[in-house]
Scaffold this motif. Structure first.
Motif, PDB file in Angstrom:
ATOM      1  N   ILE A 124       0.722  -1.271   0.124  1.00 50.34           N
ATOM      2  CA  ILE A 124       0.119   0.052   0.178  1.00 50.34           C
ATOM      3  C   ILE A 124       0.910   1.327   0.024  1.00 50.34           C
ATOM      4  O   ILE A 124       1.716   1.556   0.675  1.00 50.34           O
ATOM      5  CB  ILE A 124      -1.047   0.115   1.262  1.00 50.34           C
ATOM      6  N   SER A 125       0.609   1.987  -0.860  1.00 55.30           N
ATOM      7  CA  SER A 125       1.321   3.123  -1.107  1.00 55.30           C
ATOM      8  C   SER A 125       1.148   4.172  -0.123  1.00 55.30           C
ATOM      9  O   SER A 125       0.263   4.361   0.645  1.00 55.30           O
ATOM     10  CB  SER A 125       1.060   4.103  -2.347  1.00 55.30           C
ATOM     11  N   VAL A 126       2.233   5.103   0.231  1.00 54.30           N
ATOM     12  CA  VAL A 126       2.268   6.028   1.561  1.00 54.30           C
ATOM     13  C   VAL A 126       1.274   7.256   0.940  1.00 54.30           C
ATOM     14  O   VAL A 126       0.842   7.914   1.755  1.00 54.30           O
ATOM     15  CB  VAL A 126       3.523   6.432   1.841  1.00 54.30           C
ATOM     16  N   LYS A 127       1.125   7.288  -0.155  1.00 56.17           N
ATOM     17  CA  LYS A 127       0.213   8.326  -0.779  1.00 56.17           C
ATOM     18  C   LYS A 127      -1.324   7.712  -0.773  1.00 56.17           C
ATOM     19  O   LYS A 127      -2.270   8.496  -1.202  1.00 56.17           O
ATOM     20  CB  LYS A 127       0.647   8.688  -2.104  1.00 56.17           C
ATOM     21  N   ALA A 128      -1.633   6.589  -0.366  1.00 53.46           N
ATOM     22  CA  ALA A 128      -2.917   6.276  -0.389  1.00 53.46           C
ATOM     23  C   ALA A 128      -3.935   7.065   0.166  1.00 53.46           C
ATOM     24  O   ALA A 128      -3.203   7.645   1.224  1.00 53.46           O
ATOM     25  CB  ALA A 128      -2.998   4.667   0.238  1.00 53.46           C
ATOM     26  N   ASN A 129      -5.290   7.102  -0.077  1.00 57.19           N
ATOM     27  CA  ASN A 129      -6.075   7.911   0.753  1.00 57.19           C
ATOM     28  C   ASN A 129      -6.583   7.527   2.083  1.00 57.19           C
ATOM     29  O   ASN A 129      -5.985   6.435   2.709  1.00 57.19           O
ATOM     30  CB  ASN A 129      -7.320   8.025  -0.052  1.00 57.19           C
ATOM     31  N   VAL A 130      -6.914   8.414   3.096  1.00 58.64           N
ATOM     32  CA  VAL A 130      -7.150   8.370   4.420  1.00 58.64           C
ATOM     33  C   VAL A 130      -7.595   7.045   4.878  1.00 58.64           C
ATOM     34  O   VAL A 130      -7.442   6.276   5.819  1.00 58.64           O
ATOM     35  CB  VAL A 130      -8.006   9.559   4.632  1.00 58.64           C
ATOM     36  N   SER A 131      -8.695   6.341   3.925  1.00 57.06           N
ATOM     37  CA  SER A 131      -9.415   5.518   4.465  1.00 57.06           C
ATOM     38  C   SER A 131      -8.674   4.075   4.088  1.00 57.06           C
ATOM     39  O   SER A 131      -8.835   3.293   4.995  1.00 57.06           O
ATOM     40  CB  SER A 131     -10.761   5.260   3.483  1.00 57.06           C
ATOM     41  N   ILE A 132      -7.696   4.147   3.140  1.00 55.33           N
ATOM     42  CA  ILE A 132      -6.968   3.079   2.852  1.00 55.33           C
ATOM     43  C   ILE A 132      -5.820   3.007   3.965  1.00 55.33           C
ATOM     44  O   ILE A 132      -5.233   2.057   4.547  1.00 55.33           O
ATOM     45  CB  ILE A 132      -6.497   3.025   1.363  1.00 55.33           C
ATOM     46  N   GLN A 133      -5.461   4.105   4.526  1.00 49.02           N
ATOM     47  CA  GLN A 133      -4.347   4.358   5.552  1.00 49.02           C
ATOM     48  C   GLN A 133      -4.671   3.719   6.697  1.00 49.02           C
ATOM     49  O   GLN A 133      -4.187   3.179   7.602  1.00 49.02           O
ATOM     50  CB  GLN A 133      -3.882   5.884   5.620  1.00 49.02           C
ATOM     51  N   LEU A 134      -6.279   4.264   7.029  1.00 50.45           N
ATOM     52  CA  LEU A 134      -6.770   3.656   8.158  1.00 50.45           C
ATOM     53  C   LEU A 134      -6.870   2.178   8.285  1.00 50.45           C
ATOM     54  O   LEU A 134      -6.598   1.587   9.453  1.00 50.45           O
ATOM     55  CB  LEU A 134      -8.244   4.133   8.322  1.00 50.45           C
ATOM     56  N   GLN A 135      -7.266   1.461   7.140  1.00 53.66           N
ATOM     57  CA  GLN A 135      -7.441   0.116   6.955  1.00 53.66           C
ATOM     58  C   GLN A 135      -5.907  -0.393   7.248  1.00 53.66           C
ATOM     59  O   GLN A 135      -5.751  -1.709   7.912  1.00 53.66           O
ATOM     60  CB  GLN A 135      -7.601  -0.349   5.730  1.00 53.66           C
ATOM     61  N   LYS A 136      -4.936   0.265   6.838  1.00 52.89           N
ATOM     62  CA  LYS A 136      -3.485  -0.294   7.018  1.00 52.89           C
ATOM     63  C   LYS A 136      -3.122  -0.237   8.280  1.00 52.89           C
ATOM     64  O   LYS A 136      -2.436  -1.215   8.934  1.00 52.89           O
ATOM     65  CB  LYS A 136      -2.564   0.563   6.197  1.00 52.89           C
ATOM     66  N   ASN A 137      -3.738   0.699   9.077  1.00 55.72           N
ATOM     67  CA  ASN A 137      -3.490   0.598  10.684  1.00 55.72           C
ATOM     68  C   ASN A 137      -4.197  -0.574  11.225  1.00 55.72           C
ATOM     69  O   ASN A 137      -3.543  -1.382  12.106  1.00 55.72           O
ATOM     70  CB  ASN A 137      -3.850   2.004  11.311  1.00 55.72           C
ATOM     71  N   ILE A 138      -5.345  -0.682  10.913  1.00 66.67           N
ATOM     72  CA  ILE A 138      -6.135  -1.978  11.372  1.00 66.67           C
ATOM     73  C   ILE A 138      -5.354  -3.146  10.947  1.00 66.67           C
ATOM     74  O   ILE A 138      -5.123  -4.295  11.895  1.00 66.67           O
ATOM     75  CB  ILE A 138      -7.661  -1.867  10.888  1.00 66.67           C
ATOM     76  N   GLN A 139      -4.958  -3.338   9.755  1.00 68.19           N
ATOM     77  CA  GLN A 139      -4.043  -4.585   9.555  1.00 68.19           C
ATOM     78  C   GLN A 139      -2.864  -4.659  10.177  1.00 68.19           C
ATOM     79  O   GLN A 139      -2.444  -5.823  10.478  1.00 68.19           O
ATOM     80  CB  GLN A 139      -4.276  -4.451   7.888  1.00 68.19           C
ATOM     81  N   LEU A 140      -2.159  -3.711  10.311  1.00 64.68           N
ATOM     82  CA  LEU A 140      -0.856  -3.859  11.059  1.00 64.68           C
ATOM     83  C   LEU A 140      -1.090  -4.273  12.493  1.00 64.68           C
ATOM     84  O   LEU A 140      -0.394  -4.915  13.133  1.00 64.68           O
ATOM     85  CB  LEU A 140      -0.004  -2.474  10.844  1.00 64.68           C
ATOM     86  N   ALA A 141      -2.370  -3.664  13.118  1.00 65.38           N
ATOM     87  CA  ALA A 141      -2.570  -4.134  14.360  1.00 65.38           C
ATOM     88  C   ALA A 141      -3.089  -5.544  14.274  1.00 65.38           C
ATOM     89  O   ALA A 141      -2.606  -6.179  15.198  1.00 65.38           O
ATOM     90  CB  ALA A 141      -4.026  -3.433  14.950  1.00 65.38           C
ATOM     91  N   LEU A 142      -3.625  -6.036  13.289  1.00 66.41           N
ATOM     92  CA  LEU A 142      -3.977  -7.596  13.447  1.00 66.41           C
ATOM     93  C   LEU A 142      -2.687  -8.298  13.265  1.00 66.41           C
ATOM     94  O   LEU A 142      -2.506  -9.353  13.702  1.00 66.41           O
ATOM     95  CB  LEU A 142      -4.857  -7.733  12.111  1.00 66.41           C
TER      96      LEU A 142
END
Length: 780
Positions: free
Chosen positions: A415-433
């Protein structure tokens, strides 16, 4: 709740009436919707999803939304700007068209104060120029027309206007054809036509609506008014397939009417509607609309949508829906209290054999998940930009559902560092998982990482409360993972945090947990050591950021809440020394001021409840748990017939059948699941059966001490009382099985004690006091 009626065997059972009433107050009148308990973690979105939010996967008919798209209204403002001058701000146009009450506008116009009332508004300033009088006249007409037909409501295109007055100026349509024809400007002509078309729709003049559309819009579609007008025309057509076809064109070309389209779309006309499509794009839109209301697996439709346009926002939205379905089918039964998915379709049977159905459906769901995941992996390499980030997020989420953590990490990292806010949010959820599934949760670094992931999501919730469901789901999974690694303290606090997020999705007010919500998880699952850890964390002054975070809003207002739980756990285990030590460390008035203790620990625990008539019972006993346990310790040391008889009375009263059951339990139920069972996801009966070596339900300790008293005593009164109470213990032991069992039970055998009561002890005062004709009927 189904109530049961039992025969009035003798006055000693009258106390059951009170207890059943208490059960009703604890366990009835409470309901939670399937949508509230549904788990959902996947929230990645692309630009363009806003118009589709109503159709996110949901157990409700339509998904609840916190904001709607105003793209159509902004396009309308741009059309106005283009017509009357680029020096006019579209924000000012929006203010007048969509945020200004008609009565306010009309009053200012009538009083010639538009310039003063709307000072600095460039739209009003431009309309007041003499050359623009036809445009101002149109606006006055439009504002008056807002009140026609439905005075108490607003036109849907003025949805954000705040209020209306009852006595306002409406407008008579009169010769509306003349009104349109008199407009010399094509822009105004079409807008007058739209206003009148809409008015004719609400007047049920279907033929005129169709005529107005065909005359003024069919061949002039370069305006946002065209799909709005087409929506009204569609609803005036009685041919359902044709109506569907026109509605699908509305759905494809505007945002404002998507919800209304879905409400009117006839989903029983699919084949006939598809036959009207003139090209693949139109056929695709019909399939998309159908898919957005389909609760079952729908990969085939997704493949068709993808084949036409791999970058389609509609394809991305269908991917999100499909992942949310799988989360519901797999996560909701596993982590929620409902045990089954929030949304079920006809092929899913849960009721004949739950465990079998659960296993079969899980296998089907995992097979489908892997089929979907492989399709997305194949497609990922062929897309670009925002779609590529979205797809990586989607694939990683499917991996985590299937416990493929390493593969999931691979796609998270794409996932790109330039991804939109909702995808960055999902990235945080997935890193938590990833951390929850792979890392040592007791390590400080892991906890710090989790704090950062959780905190990033919490920050976004302030702007979008629809994310509360994602937090509820994430914390529920996190609680489970901490529990697996033996950390019941963190697990319990995260469980409550999860419940608070779930509660917030349905509450418009700030919610404060009750006594039992602070303690319920721990009284069910914690050990004495766990309670020591919880109390130590509560009292710790230099908490880490993660510890502060899990404690925020989840810790009880008084550490004695937790001490009471610890003492209760010790008492359940017959560890009187620890129970006394804990209860003695608490304020003596704690049980008078908290929870329901004052209402249910308010009788003498050394007089068996079953020996009291209802009118003889007194509820003014000041109960102190520390003093009570100290008395038990003292009586055990004495080991006399009298002390054993008092011990027996006490243990009878702390059982399910006594007046002091709240020494062991925090609620009372006649059988089956109750409120707390629902919250914590399992029936607590098996655990309760073990309280005090089964004394809670079977009176085992009470019976043991009655038998000791009977054997040791030389006093006939004591022996008579012990004999009667041994019978009672035997009866309640039998009655518990009878109450919960659906199978045929062997007849109750009363035993030698009741025979002795009526023969050996029939001259005692005890016999005369407690004898009852119905009691004798139990002699076998």
């Amino acid at each position: 709740m189904e109530s049961k009626t039992y025969p009035d065997i003798t006055r000693i059972f009258s106390s059951l009436i009170l207890l059943f009433a208490f059960q009703a107050s604890f366990a009835c009148g409470w309901y939670e919707s399937a949508e509230t308990s549904r788990l959902a973690l996947f929230k990645s979105e692309r630009e363009g999803f806003l118009k589709l939010h109503y159709f996110c996967y949901s157990a409700n008919s339509y998904h609840e939304v916190s904001q709607v798209s105003n793209r159509d209204q902004e396009l309308n403002c741009l059309e106005w700007q283009k017509k009357i001058g680029t020096n006019v701000s579209t924000a000012d146009i929006y203010t007048i068209l969509y945020e200004t009450d008609s009565d306010k506008f009309q009053a200012a116009y009538k009083n010639h104060t538009l310039k003063q009332v709307f000072a600095k508004n460039t739209f009003i300033a431009t309309l007041l120029r003499l050359k623009n009088k036809p445009f101002l006249d149109y606006l006055v007409f439009a504002k008056k027309l807002e009140y026609n037909n439905i005075p108490s409501s607003k036109w849907e295109s003025w949805g954000s206007i705040n209020s209306y007055q009852e006595n306002v100026n409406t407008v008579a349509i009169g010769d509306y054809n003349q009104k349109i024809l008199s407009a010399k400007d094509a822009f105004l002509k079409q807008r007058y036509a739209f206003l009148i078309l809409r008015d004719r729709f609400y007047s049920s003049d279907k033929a005129e609506v169709i005529s107005l559309y065909d005359t003024y819009f069919a061949n002039n579609k370069n305006t946002i008014l065209e799909p709005w007008a087409l929506y009204y025309k569609a609803l005036c057509i009685d041919d359902y397939p044709l109506q569907n076809y026109l509605l699908s064109k509305v759905f494809a070309t505007c945002d404002d009417k998507t919800y209304a389209v879905m409400q009117h779309y006839n989903f029983k006309q699919t084949a006939a509607t598809l036959r009207l499509a003139k090209n693949d794009e139109e056929r695709n839109m019909i399939l998309i609309i159908e898919s957005m209301r389909n609760p079952a697996p729908d990969l085939n439709t997704m493949k068709q949508v993808y084949s036409l346009d791999s970058n389609s926002v509609y394809f991305s939205f269908l991917v999100q829906r499909e992942i949310n379905k799988l989360e519901d089918w797999i996560f909701t039964p596993k982590y929620s209290s409902n045990k089954i998915p929030a949304v079920s379709f006809n092929q899913m049977s849960w009721y004949d054999n739950y465990e079998k159905a659960k296993a079969e459906n899980f296998n089907k769901d995992i097979f489908y998940l892997r089929e979907l995941k492989q399709f997305l992996i194949d497609a990922h390499s062929k897309v670009s930009g925002e779609q590529k980030d979205f797809m990586a997020s989607a694939i990683s989420q499917l991996c985590f559902i299937d416990d493929e953590i390493d593969l999931g990490k691979k796609y998270v990292n794409m996932i790109s560092v330039k991804a939109n806010v909702s995808i960055q949010l999902q990235k945080n959820i997935q890193l938590a998982l990833v951390a929850l599934k792979q890392d040592n949760l007791k390590e400080k670094d892991t906890q710090n990482n989790l704090f950062n992931y959780f905190n990033a999501i919490e920050d976004l919730v302030q702007e979008d409360n629809s994310l509360l469901k994602n937090l509820y789901s994430l914390y529920r999974i996190a609680s489970d993972e901490f529990s697996k690694q033996g950390d019941k303290t963190t697990a319990g606090l995260l469980f409550l945090k999860s419940n608070l997020k779930k509660e917030a999705t349905d509450s418009w007010y700030y919610y404060t947990p009750s006594f039992y919500e602070y303690t319920g998880y721990f009284e069910r699952y914690a050990t004495l050591e766990d309670m020591d850890d919880l109390i130590a964390l509560y009292q710790k002054e230099d908490k880490t950021p993660f510890e502060k975070y899990i404690c925020a809003g989840t810790t009880a207002p008084d550490v004695n809440f937790y001490r009471d739980v610890k003492g209760t756990i010790a008492f359940r285990k017959n560890n009187l020394a620890i129970a006394y030590q804990v209860f003695a460390s608490m304020p003596s008035n704690f049980w008078q001021k908290n929870y329901e203790y004052k209402n249910y620990l308010n009788e003498d625990p050394f007089v068996p409840k079953v020996l009291k008539k209802a009118k003889e019972r007194k509820f003014n006993y000041r109960f102190n748990k520390a003093e009570f346990v100290a008395k038990l310790i003292e009586l055990k040391k004495e080991n006399t017939p009298t002390s054993n008889l008092l011990l027996a009375h006490a243990y009878f009263n702390v059982s399910y059948w006594g007046n002091s059951w709240m020494m062991l339990a925090y609620d009372w139920t006649s059988g089956g699941e109750n409120y707390s069972d629902y919250v914590y996801g399992e029936n607590n009966y098996d655990a309760e059966m073990k309280y005090q070596n089964s004394n809670y339900y079977r009176c085992t300790l009470a019976k043991m001490y009655y038998e000791k008293a009977l054997k040791m005593s030389k006093n006939k009164e004591e022996k008579a009382l012990a004999s009667l109470m041994i019978f009672e213990c035997n009866y309640y032991d039998y009655y518990r099985d009878f109450d919960i069992s659906h199978e045929e039970q062997a007849a109750f055998k009363s035993g030698k004690e009741i025979v002795d009561f009526y023969s050996v002890y029939n001259t005692t005062k005890t016999f005369k006091q407690y004898n009852c004709p119905l009691l004798k009927a139990f002699i076998n």
